[in-house]
Design an enzyme around this catalytic site. Structure first.
Site, PDB file in Angstrom:
ATOM      1  CD  GLU A 173      -3.036  -0.933   2.286  1.00 32.65           C
ATOM      2  OE1 GLU A 173      -2.757  -0.320   3.318  1.00 32.65           O
ATOM      3  OE2 GLU A 173      -4.146  -1.405   2.045  1.00 32.65           O
ATOM      4  CD  GLU A 193      -4.885  -5.610   2.749  1.00 38.40           C
ATOM      5  OE1 GLU A 193      -5.671  -4.837   3.327  1.00 38.40           O
ATOM      6  OE2 GLU A 193      -3.679  -5.655   2.986  1.00 38.40           O
TER       7      GLU A 193
HETATM    8  C1  LIG Z   1      -5.439   1.788   3.609  1.00 42.36           C
HETATM    9  C2  LIG Z   1      -5.606   0.852   4.731  1.00 42.36           C
HETATM   10  O1  LIG Z   1      -6.159   1.171   5.750  1.00 42.36           O
HETATM   11  N1  LIG Z   1      -5.120  -0.341   4.517  1.00 42.36           N
HETATM   12  C3  LIG Z   1      -5.384  -1.451   5.342  1.00 42.36           C
HETATM   13  C4  LIG Z   1      -6.536  -2.117   4.809  1.00 42.36           C
HETATM   14  O2  LIG Z   1      -6.916  -3.217   5.495  1.00 42.36           O
HETATM   15  C5  LIG Z   1      -6.197  -3.650   6.591  1.00 42.36           C
HETATM   16  C6  LIG Z   1      -6.968  -3.176   7.714  1.00 42.36           C
HETATM   17  O3  LIG Z   1      -7.469  -4.256   8.333  1.00 42.36           O
HETATM   18  C7  LIG Z   1      -4.750  -3.229   6.668  1.00 42.36           C
HETATM   19  O4  LIG Z   1      -3.922  -4.226   6.981  1.00 42.36           O
HETATM   20  C8  LIG Z   1      -4.409  -2.607   5.377  1.00 42.36           C
HETATM   21  O5  LIG Z   1      -3.111  -2.354   5.210  1.00 42.36           O
END
Ligand SMILES: CC(=O)N[C@H]1CO[C@H](CO)[C@@H](O)[C@@H]1O
Ligand SMILES: *[C@@H]1O[C@H](CO)[C@@H](O)[C@H](O)[C@H]1NC(C)=O
Ligand SMILES: *[C@@H]1O[C@H](CO)[C@@H](O)[C@H](O)[C@H]1NC(C)=O
Ligand SMILES: *[C@@H]1O[C@H](CO)[C@@H](O)[C@H](O)[C@H]1NC(C)=O
Ligand SMILES: *[C@@H]1O[C@H](CO)[C@@H](O)[C@H](O)[C@H]1NC(C)=O
Ligand SMILES: *[C@@H]1O[C@H](CO)[C@@H](O)[C@H](O)[C@H]1NC(C)=O
Length: 822
Positions: free
Chosen positions: A178, A247
Site C-alpha cells: 500500500e 485485500e
Molecule cells: C489503507 C488501509 O487502511 N489499509 C489497510 C486495509 O486493510 C487492513 C486493515 O485491516 C490493513 O492491513 C491494510 O493495510
C-alpha cells in the site's frame, strides 16, 4: 521390497520437484499455462498457534479457497538486529509447509512493511533507532536492512523449495504494501524507493510473479492490485496485468473504546460477485481468519487483543456462519464458470437504475451475471427469455445464462449462534494469590539512564517493553516565584497511557483514544518546600502501524512537562522538559518474569488480604481447563488493564475496563444494502470493548494450569472464569430447491425448536409460522433427520414437506431453529 521403496522415493522426488509455471496475462494468473480463478484467504501465522494451523487451513480449503495469503512479520522474526526467532508460531516455514500439505497455494506478502494493525506495521523499532535511518524511502541504511531481511526470507523459502518454480506452492509474492497511498509525501525519493523495491524483488529470481498492492504506478513487471471493501471499479495499470484484489475486507478490526464491527455475508458476497462480474479473477479475503494479537503484537495505537475481524473463521477458529458457508457456495458457482470467466468475450448491458447484465461468452458456452447495485429497489429483469428478480444490492449468477444458481442476498446457509459454556470443575471460585509490583525506587526517582531532555519512548525502550518511567526532581523554595498553594502539573503526552506520581503519592492518570494522537494531563499538585520527585509511568498500547511517516510519530512524553504556579491572577510557568530526567525501561515484575512458572522469584506470593482495585498488582491462580477440544476463553470482567499469561505464555494485553462507545448500535437487524463502512452494523455499545481472551488449547495442559495477571489500573479478579466456546443454537432459512445443511460443529443436534416450510417470518431466535405451511409436520421431519447427529442435510422441497397453500409468486422457504448439545 528395497527396490520398490527406492522406486517410490524416486517417483516422489520427481513429482515433488516438478516446477509449476506461474505467469499471467491481462485476464488471469496462469498456472502451467491455464488461466485460473483464484480464491485466497489471509491467515497470519503469529495470530494463531501451530496446533491451530492445520485446522484453519483445512477449513479454508473446505470453504473453497485455492490459496492462503500471509504477510511476513519482520519485527517478530528479528526483535534484535541479527537475532532471529523462527520458533513456535513464528515458524513460517512450518506454516508454509502446512499449507502445501493441504494442497493449497500460498501468496507470500513479504512487505516487509505490512500495516496489518500489527505493532509498528511489522518494522523493527531498532531500525528506526539506527543512525541515519529513514524508513520506507530511498535511504541506504533502510534499504540495506530491508534487503538483508527480505533476502533472508527468500533464501529460507528457496532452501525448502517452496516457490512454484521449484515445485513448491508459492504462486505469488508481494513487495512493499500500500505504498501508493502515502508515496506522494516522500516526493522523488518515494518514487526512487518503489523502483528500487521492484528491482530488488526481480533480482531474487523467484520464478513467480510479484505484486504490489495499491500502487497505481507499479513498475513493470510488478502487477498492481487493489485493496478495499469493493474493487469492482479497479483497473490495473497495465493491459497485461490481470484484475486482482489482494485485500477484500471481510469485516474490520476493533480498537479499545470501539464497538464490534460486523460486515454481513450478503455484502461480502455482493462485493466478490461484482468483482468477478467486472472481470476480476484473483480475490483474497482480508481476513479469512483474523485471530489473536498475542503478547505485544497489536498495533495501533489501541488495537485490541482480539483480531477477530468478523472473518469467515472466528478468532477461535470456528466457522463463522453464515459467512463461511455463503461464500463457500459462491466459490463453487464461480469455479464452475472458470473457463468462460477467463476466456469468454465480455459484454455488458446497462439495464438502468444501476442494474447491469454481463455476459461471458466463448464459442462453447456462456455465463451471466445480473448485478443490481441499487441500494433500495429490487429489480425485475427479463433476460434472455426468462424472468429474474434481483434484490437490491445483490448479484445473481447464472452459469448457463438461464438459471439462477446463486444470489448474493439469498443466504441458504445456517446461522450459528456461539455460546460460552461453563465447565463443571470450574463452578467453585478461583483461589488467588497476589504480590505488589515494586515501584518504590522509581517513586524515589532512581532510574538507569539520564538525559537533559524528554526522550521518545521508542528510542528509550527499543520497544522491548510497553513501560517506561520518566523521573525528575524539582527543588522549590518558598520564595520561588513559582511557589503557591495552588500549583498544577501539566503534561503534553502521546501516551498512550500516563500514570503520574508526586513524592511517592499517586496523582492521576490520562490516556488518549484510538485515532487521537495527543492528550493533555492537568492536575493540581501539592508540592513541598525542598526536593520534590516527579515519577511518570508512560505506557504504550501498540505502536502506530499506518500512515505516511507513521514511524516517526512520537510515543511517550514529547513534552512539554510544566509546573504552573498561581498567585492571584498571576501565572508562573516552569518548563521541566529540559530538566535532568532519569529513565527506566520496563517493570520489575516483567524483568524478573513473575509470569513464568520457573522464575526464581516464582514463590513470593501472598495469599491473605487479596487486594482489589489496587494499581500495579500481580495476581495468580490455578485452574482446571475445560475438558474436550472446544476452544477456551478467559473472562476478565472486573479487571482494569494489564497483561495475562497462561502457563507462562502471553494471551496479550487485557483492558475490560475500556468501554465501547455508547452510540452507533441499533436494535434493528442490520441492513446489508448500501456501501459498507466500519461504522455500519456495529454491536456491543457501552459494553467492555473486550471481555473475553482466547486461551489456545496448546497453552493448556492436563490437570492444573496457572493464570497470572499483571494489573496496571486496579481490578477485582473475583469474577474471572474460563469457558469453552461452542455452537449453542443454529438456524437455517433456505429457499425451496436448495438443500440446507445443519451442523453443530463437533457436537450433536439435541432438539429442533422450530421448523416451518412455507412463508415463515422473523429471524433466528424469533421465527414464527407464516400464513401458509407444508401439510407434513416439518418439526418431526427435522427431528427424525437431525436429532442426535452432528450434521444433517435437508432437501427444501414440497416432496419433503408436502404441499402448501402459499401464493405462487411467494417464494417458499424452510426456517429451522435447532439446539446443539453442549
Ligand atoms: C489503507 C488501509 O487502511 N489499509 C489497510 C486495509 O486493510 C487492513 C486493515 O485491516 C490493513 O492491513 C491494510 O493495510
Ligand atoms: C545481512 O547482514 C549481515 C551483517 O550484519 C551479513 O552477515 C549477512 O550476510 C547479510 N545478509 C544478506 C542476505 O545480505
Ligand atoms: C434505484 O431505483 C430507484 C427506483 O427505480 C430509482 O429512482 C433510483 O434512481 C435508483 N438509484 C440508482 C442509484 O440507480
Ligand atoms: C470474441 O470477440 C472477437 C472480436 O469481436 C471475435 O472475433 C471472437 O469470435 C469472439 N469470440 C467468441 C467466443 O465469441
Ligand atoms: C487553582 O487554580 C485553578 C485554575 O485557576 C482553579 O480552577 C482552582 O479552583 C484553584 N484551586 C484552588 C484550591 O484554589
Ligand atoms: C504536544 O506534543 C505533540 C507531539 O510531539 C506536538 O505536536 C504538540 O505541538 C505538543 N503540544 C504542545 C502544546 O506543545
Amino acid at each position: 521390497m528395497a527396490r520398490s521403496v527406492i522406486f517410490l522415493w524416486f517417483v516422489f522426488f520427481i513429482i515433488g520437484s516438478i516446477a509449476i509455471d506461474v505467469s499471467h496475462d491481462g485476464r488471469a494468473i496462469t498456472i502451467d499455462g491455464k488461466r485460473r480463478i483464484i480464491f485466497s484467504g489471509s491467515i497470519h501465522y503469529p495470530r494463531s498457534t501451530p496446533e491451530m494451523w492445520p485446522h484453519l487451513i483445512q477449513k479454508g480449503k473446505d470453504g473453497g479457497l485455492d490459496a492462503i495469503e500471509t504477510y511476513v512479520f519482520w519485527n517478530a522474526h528479528e526483535p534484535v538486529r541479527r537475532q532471529y526467532d523462527f520458533t513456535g508460531n513464528l515458524d513460517i516455514i512450518k506454516f508454509l509447509k502446512t499449507i502445501q500439505e493441504q494442497g493449497l497455494y500460498t501468496v507470500l506478502r513479504i512487505g516487509p512493511y505490512v500495516c496489518a494493525e500489527w505493532n509498528y506495521g511489522g518494522l523493527p523499532v531498532w531500525l528506526h533507532n539506527m543512525p541515519g535511518c529513514e524508513i520506507r524511502t530511498a535511504n541506504d541504511v533502510f534499504m540495506n536492512e530491508m534487503k538483508n531481511f527480505t533476502s533472508l526470507i527468500i533464501d529460507m523459502v528457496k532452501q525448502e523449495k517452496l516457490f512454484a518454480s521449484q515445485g513448491g506452492n508459492i504462486i505469488l509474492a508481494q513487495i512493499e504494501n500500500e505504498y501508493g497511498n502515502v508515496m506522494s509525501v516522500y516526493g522523488d525519493a518515494g518514487k526512487a524507493y518503489i523502483d528500487w523495491c521492484a528491482k530488488m524483488a526481480g533480482s531474487f529470481n523467484t520464478g513467480v510473479p510479484w505484486i504490489m498492492c495499491q500502487q497505481s504506478d507499479a513498475p513493470e513487471p510488478m502487477i498492481n492490485t487493489c485493496n478495499g471493501w469493493y474493487c469492482d471499479s479497479f483497473t490495473p495499470n497495465n493491459p497485461n496485468s490481470p484484475k486482482m484484489w489482494t485485500e477484500n475486507w471481510t469485516g474490520w478490526f476493533k480498537n479499545w473504546g470501539g464497538t464490534d464491527p460486523h460486515r454481513t455475508a450478503e455484502d461480502v458476497a455482493f462485493a466478490v460477485a461484482r468483482f468477478f462480474q467486472t472481470g476480476g479473477t484473483f480475490q483474497n479475503y482480508y481476513m479469512y481468519h483474523g485471530g489473536t494479537n498475542f503478547g505485544r503484537t497489536a498495533g495501533g495505537p489501541y488495537i485490541t487483543t482480539s483480531y477477530d475481524y468478523d472473518a469467515p473463521l472466528d478468532e477461535y477458529g470456528n466457522l463463522a456462519q453464515p459467512k463461511w458457508g455463503h461464500l463457500k457456495q459462491l466459490h463453487e458457482v464461480l469455479k464452475s464458470m472458470e473457463t468462460t470467466l477467463t476466456h469468454g468475450n465480455i459484454s455488458n448491458i446497462d439495464l438502468g437504475n444501476s442494474v447491469t447484465a454481463t455476459v461471458y461468452a466463448t464459442s462453447e458456452s456462456s455465463s451471466c451475471f445480473l448485478g443490481n447495485a441499487n441500494t433500495t429497489t429490487d429489480a425485475s429483469i427479463g433476460f434472455q427469455g426468462s424472468q429474474h428478480t434481483v434484490p437490491a444490492w445483490s448479484v445473481s449468477i447464472l452459469p448457463d445464462c438461464k438459471n439462477e444458481a446463486y444470489n448474493t442476498a439469498k443466504v441458504n446457509t445456517q446461522t450459528s449462534v456461539m455460546v460460552k459454556k461453563a465447565n463443571k470443575e470450574e463452578q467453585k471460585p478461583l483461589n488467588w494469590v497476589w504480590r505488589t509490583e515494586n515501584i518504590d525506587h522509581l517513586l524515589l526517582g532512581k532510574g538507569h539512564v539520564f538525559a537533559n531532555q524528554l526522550i521518545d519512548q521508542k528510542r528509550a525502550t527499543s520497544d522491548m517493553s510497553d513501560y517506561l518511567w520518566y523521573m525528575t526532581s524539582v527543588d522549590l523554595k518558598e520564595d520561588d516565584p513559582l511557589w503557591s498553594d495552588n500549583m498544577t502539573l501539566r503534561i503534553n503526552g502521546t501516551g498512550h497511557i500516563l500514570h503520574t506520581y508526586i513524592n511517592g503519592e499517586y496523582l492521576g492518570s490520562k490516556w488518549a483514544t484510538y485515532g487521537v494522537f495527543n492528550y493533555h494531563f492537568e492536575n493540581e499538585v501539592k508540592l513541598k518546600p525542598g526536593k520534590n520527585i516527579i515519577s511518570l509511568l508512560s505506557v504504550t498500547v501498540g505502536l502506530q502501524n499506518y500512515g505516511a511517516k507513521y514511524d516517526v510519530i512520537k510515543s511517550g512524553i514529547p513534552g512539554p512537562v510544566e509546573l504552573i504556579g498561581r498567585k492571584g491572577d498571576e501565572r508562573v510557568v516552569k518548563d521541566l522538559s529540559s530538566h535532568k530526567w532519569s529513565y527506566r525501561v520496563g517493570l520489575h515484575g516483567l524483568e524478573n518474569k513473575f509470569f513464568s512458572l520457573d522464575s526464581p522469584s516464582a514463590s513470593n506470593w501472598e495469599s491473605n488480604d487479596l487486594p482489589v482495585n489496587r494499581m500495579m498488582t500481580w495476581y495468580k491462580t490455578t485452574f482446571e481447563a475445560p475438558l474436550g477440544t472446544d476452544p477456551i476463553a478467559v473472562d476478565l470482567l472486573g479487571m482494569g488493564k494489564g497483561i495475562a499469561w497462561v502457563n507462562g505464555q502471553s494471551l496479550g494485553r487485557y483492558w475490560p475496563s475500556s468501554k465501547a462507545e455508547e452510540d452507533g448500535c441499533s436494535n434493528d437487524p442490520c441492513d446489508y444494502r448500501g456501501p459498507y463502512d466500519s461504522n455500519k452494523c456495529v454491536t456491543n455499545c457501552g459494553q467492555p470493548t473486550q471481555r473475553w481472551y482466547h486461551v489456545p488449547r496448546s497453552f493448556i495442559q492436563d490437570g492444573e494450569n496457572t493464570l497470572i495477571l499483571f494489573e496496571e489500573f486496579g481490578g477485582n479478579p473475583s469474577l474471572v472464569n474460563f469457558k469453552s466456546i461452542v455452537v449453542g443454537t443454529i438456524c437455517g432459512n433456505a429457499l425451496e430447491k436448495k438443500s440446507l445443511e445443519l451442523s453443530c460443529q463437533g457436537h450433536p443436534i439435541s432438539a429442533i425448536k422450530f421448523a416451518s416450510f412455507g412463508n415463515p417470518e422473523g429471524t433466528c431466535g424469533s421465527f414464527q409460522k407464516g400464513t401458509c405451511e407444508g401439510i407434513n409436520d416439518a418439526l418431526s421431519i427435522l427431528e427424525k433427520a437431525c436429532v442426535g447427529k452432528e450434521s444433517c442435510t435437508i432437501d427444501v422441497s414440497e416432496e419433503t414437506f408436502g404441499s402448501t397453500s402459499c401464493a405462487a409468486d411467494d417464494p417458499r422457504r424452510l426456517a429451522v431453529e435447532a439446539i446443539c448439545k453442549i
